[in-house]
Design a protein around this motif. Structure first.
Motif, PDB file in Angstrom:
ATOM      1  N   ASP A  44      44.988  42.432  36.972  1.00  0.00           N
ATOM      2  CA  ASP A  44      45.195  42.660  38.398  1.00  0.00           C
ATOM      3  C   ASP A  44      44.210  41.786  39.156  1.00  0.00           C
ATOM      4  OD1 ASP A  44      45.995  43.607  40.789  1.00  0.00           O
ATOM      5  OD2 ASP A  44      45.362  45.673  40.473  1.00  0.00           O
ATOM      6  N   LEU A  45      44.584  40.519  39.320  1.00  0.00           N
ATOM      7  CA  LEU A  45      43.726  39.570  40.019  1.00  0.00           C
ATOM      8  C   LEU A  45      44.398  39.174  41.328  1.00  0.00           C
ATOM      9  CD1 LEU A  45      43.018  37.561  36.807  1.00  0.00           C
ATOM     10  CD2 LEU A  45      41.228  38.640  38.153  1.00  0.00           C
ATOM     11  N   LEU A  46      43.716  38.346  42.116  1.00  0.00           N
ATOM     12  CA  LEU A  46      44.287  37.866  43.367  1.00  0.00           C
ATOM     13  C   LEU A  46      45.078  36.602  43.027  1.00  0.00           C
ATOM     14  CD1 LEU A  46      41.012  38.364  45.427  1.00  0.00           C
ATOM     15  CD2 LEU A  46      42.796  40.042  44.891  1.00  0.00           C
TER      16      LEU A  46
ATOM     17  N   GLU B  92      46.959  40.705  48.033  1.00  0.00           N
ATOM     18  CA  GLU B  92      47.197  40.389  46.621  1.00  0.00           C
ATOM     19  C   GLU B  92      46.998  41.610  45.738  1.00  0.00           C
ATOM     20  OE1 GLU B  92      48.113  37.296  45.106  1.00  0.00           O
ATOM     21  OE2 GLU B  92      48.806  37.107  47.174  1.00  0.00           O
TER      22      GLU B  92
ATOM     23  N   ARG C  60      47.504  32.613  39.227  1.00  0.00           N
ATOM     24  CA  ARG C  60      48.766  32.850  38.531  1.00  0.00           C
ATOM     25  C   ARG C  60      49.146  31.692  37.604  1.00  0.00           C
ATOM     26  NH1 ARG C  60      52.780  29.832  41.247  1.00  0.00           N
ATOM     27  NH2 ARG C  60      52.407  29.662  43.492  1.00  0.00           N
TER      28      ARG C  60
ATOM     29  N   GLU D 133      47.511  34.680  44.112  1.00  0.00           N
ATOM     30  CA  GLU D 133      47.858  33.528  44.943  1.00  0.00           C
ATOM     31  C   GLU D 133      46.618  32.830  45.504  1.00  0.00           C
ATOM     32  OE1 GLU D 133      50.934  32.246  45.529  1.00  0.00           O
ATOM     33  OE2 GLU D 133      51.739  33.684  44.105  1.00  0.00           O
ATOM     34  N   LEU D 134      45.440  33.282  45.095  1.00  0.00           N
ATOM     35  CA  LEU D 134      44.207  32.593  45.469  1.00  0.00           C
ATOM     36  C   LEU D 134      43.718  31.801  44.260  1.00  0.00           C
ATOM     37  CD1 LEU D 134      42.290  35.306  47.528  1.00  0.00           C
ATOM     38  CD2 LEU D 134      43.955  33.643  48.281  1.00  0.00           C
TER      39      LEU D 134
ATOM     40  N   ARG E 268      42.244  45.989  43.186  1.00  0.00           N
ATOM     41  CA  ARG E 268      41.197  45.055  42.787  1.00  0.00           C
ATOM     42  C   ARG E 268      40.111  44.959  43.861  1.00  0.00           C
ATOM     43  NH1 ARG E 268      38.385  42.079  39.530  1.00  0.00           N
ATOM     44  NH2 ARG E 268      40.158  42.364  38.164  1.00  0.00           N
TER      45      ARG E 268
END
Lengths: 251, 341
Positions: free
Chosen positions: A90-92, B194, A147, A94-95, B198
């Protein structure tokens, strides 16, 4: 009384008619490596969510570094020194990798309140983030979107992010799940090398990994702790064998 | 290095040309097109402000007409009742727009997706209802006509001058939004889009970030509403109609909600299309409907999203077959799933 880094006492979590955690007590002394094992649906991830604050227990208490945090929301537990990874990465997404690290670091200081300068130009965020990337061998991927990373690298980034905050307690939810054997070995090595000042609680399905990394193992089944002890004790415990091999033995 | 600096020079030259074109535009066209360009700028600002919540915050609001309208009524009521100069109207509008948006943000803390869309719509309708029934203040259905621009300095009161004033206001606002969006605060709002779990596990108060996104967005949307009413000289419940919220949503999707300037481009394109189509037919609404449908079907990641994908692919092709193929444009699931067709 021992100083427990993190402890859940008599934790019960009721979802409608389903009791995911049933009177679980789990106390982890500072510096210990604790593995949680158990079949799917045993309540391991629910217990993690109770410890980290994503869920509030139906009853029972959670203490973190000696403080009762049962009613403390997740973001404040994080600031008290708790870090976690998620079972499904569960990461960001699109960054970029670098932005993920910078945002994680910014949360540790007043940098996250800045609203007029670009993220990378605030204080020493950029330099610190690059140091974290270098430390975890992610230096070449700083400008890539998360991603676009291979799954193994994403798992490593999760741990890098958690560790970049200098946590005192680290919760790892299935760190090697879905990894190739080579990546799993690499990640196991990284976890084994974490400093002993950090208390680590990990959910792990791979017995070999769990037993290699942990000092103590707690076994969950149907929302209860059915056994606890050193890896050797647990490996020979009849209830554990039954829980894991029951179906195979019946067949 | 050389390639990079050439690219930068090209970008710089293009930027300067664009600025020169924008400043000189009144000399290049007649007053009608200057009026159209002014509207494009103001709607572009509105769309850029909207996107702080929609594209960057990941929250599909259908209530932004409220903040736009609050800006408009601030002009109407302030100027006709108390003869407020623009330097009083503007701060009042910004504070009211930001405050209303903060309330929207607080009310929306526990809802996501389609429910957020419906709740923002309901809240905006409530404010529009207030404007409709408080006839003593708002003129009700008739609105407030003939709002004077006399408070403005004479140099920027009419036509070309007002265009330059709008250009200045829009440029400053867009620059401020750009700085905010790239800052740690703006980026952490994107982080909440996002993954909220998190971000809170990292130590961020995600609820507060959502409220901040609304507040920033509402403040700048109100500025756009203020300028629009100075331009039109009247304000009515039409300035708060839900259709305005729907249009700004389409501006953002059409131009590309993941790009800072995408919504601005969308606003310019739809406004331009409206003017062009109107010279041929009265059926603008039909054409607009077709544009909506085509956007939903073929341009879910917007014009800039498509363009970015094409550029990346061209680069990869030039780099040779060994290079990794560009990722295909993300399909509709990339946008907030609740974006209506």
């Amino acid at each position: 009384m021992t100083d427990y880094a993190i402890a859940g006492r008599n934790l019960t979590m009721q979802f409608g008619t389903f009791r995911a955690n049933d009177d679980i007590t789990l106390a982890v002394p500072a510096g210990e490596r604790r593995a949680l094992i158990g079949p799917n649906g045993a309540g391991k991830s629910t217990l993690f969510n109770l410890l980290a604050g994503q869920l509030r227990p139906t009853s029972g208490t959670v203490t973190l570094l000696g403080r009762d945090v049962t009613r403390v929301p997740a973001h404040r537990r994080a600031r008290l020194g708790l870090a976690r990874t998620f079972q499904l990465t569960d990461l960001l997404d699109e960054l970029t990798v670098r932005e993920n690290v910078q945002l994680t670091l910014a949360a540790q200081s007043s940098a996250h309140r800045v609203f007029w300068r670009p993220l990378g130009s605030v204080g020493t965020l950029a330099a610190e983030a690059d140091a974290v990337l270098a430390q975890w061998d992610l230096g070449d991927f700083g400008d890539r979107l998360v991603r676009e990373l291979a799954y193994g690298q994403q798992r490593i980034l999760e741990i890098a992010l958690a560790m970049s905050r200098n946590p005192q307690v680290l919760l790892l939810d299935e760190p090697t799940a879905g990894l190739s054997p080579a990546d799993a070995r690499k990640l196991t090595g990284l976890v084994a090398a974490l400093p002993r000042t950090i208390t680590v609680v990990m959910i792990e399905h791979d017995m070999e990994v769990a037993f290699t990394l942990s000092d103590q193992v707690s076994v969950l089944q149907q929302g209860r702790v059915i056994a606890a002890g050193t890896p050797d004790e647990v490996a020979t415990d009849n209830r554990v064998l039954e829980a894991y091999l029951g179906e195979a033995a019946d067949a | 290095m050389r390639g990079l600096s050439t690219g930068r020079l090209t970008a710089l030259a293009a930027g300067l040309a664009a600025v020169a074109g924008l400043v000189l535009l009144p000399f290049l066209t007649d007053s009608f097109y200057t009026f159209v360009a002014t509207r494009m700028l103001l709607l572009g600002l509105f769309a850029t402000a909207y996107n702080a919540v929609f594209g960057f915050g990941g929250m599909a609001s259908l209530g932004h007409a409220a903040f736009y309208g609050i800006g408009g009524y601030s002009v109407g009521i302030g100027v006709t009742r108390w003869d407020w100069p623009p330097l009083v109207v503007l701060p009042v509008a910004i504070v009211l727009g930001a405050a209303a948006a903060a309330v929207f943000g607080i009310m929306c803390l526990r809802v996501r997706g389609i429910y957020l869309l419906l709740l923002t719509l309901a809240l905006a309708q409530a404010i529009a209802g207030l404007a409709f029934y408080q006839t003593e203040w708002t003129g009700g259905d008739n609105g407030i006509p003939s709002i004077s621009r006399d408070g403005l300095p004479s140099a920027v009161r009419e036509g070309d001058g007002f265009y330059w004033l709008s250009l200045g206001v829009v440029a400053v606002c867009v620059a401020l939004l750009w700085m905010y969006q790239r800052s740690p605060l703006g980026m952490s709002v994107v982080g909440v889009r996002e993954s909220e779990a998190r971000m809170s596990a990292t130590g961020y108060r995600t609820g507060r970030l959502r409220i901040i996104a609304f507040t920033v967005s509402g403040a700048f949307a109100a500025v756009a509403g203020v300028m629009e009413v100075y331009l039109q000289g009247s304000v009515s419940t039409a300035n708060m109609h839900w259709q305005i919220s729907a249009e700004v949503l389409v501006f953002a999707i059409l131009g590309g909600a993941r790009h800072f300037l995408g919504p601005f481009l969308g606003a310019v394109m739809v406004t331009g299309l409206e003017v062009w189509v109107s010279t041929y037919t009265d059926r603008w609404m039909t054409v607009l409907g077709i544009v909506y449908i085509a956007t939903a079907l073929f341009l879910a990641d917007g014009v800039l999203g498509r363009a970015g994908w094409a550029v990346r692919r061209a680069k990869d092709l030039r780099a040779g077959p060994a290079a990794a193929p560009a990722a295909a444009p993300k399909d509709r699931t990339e946008l907030p799933a609740e974006a209506p067709a």
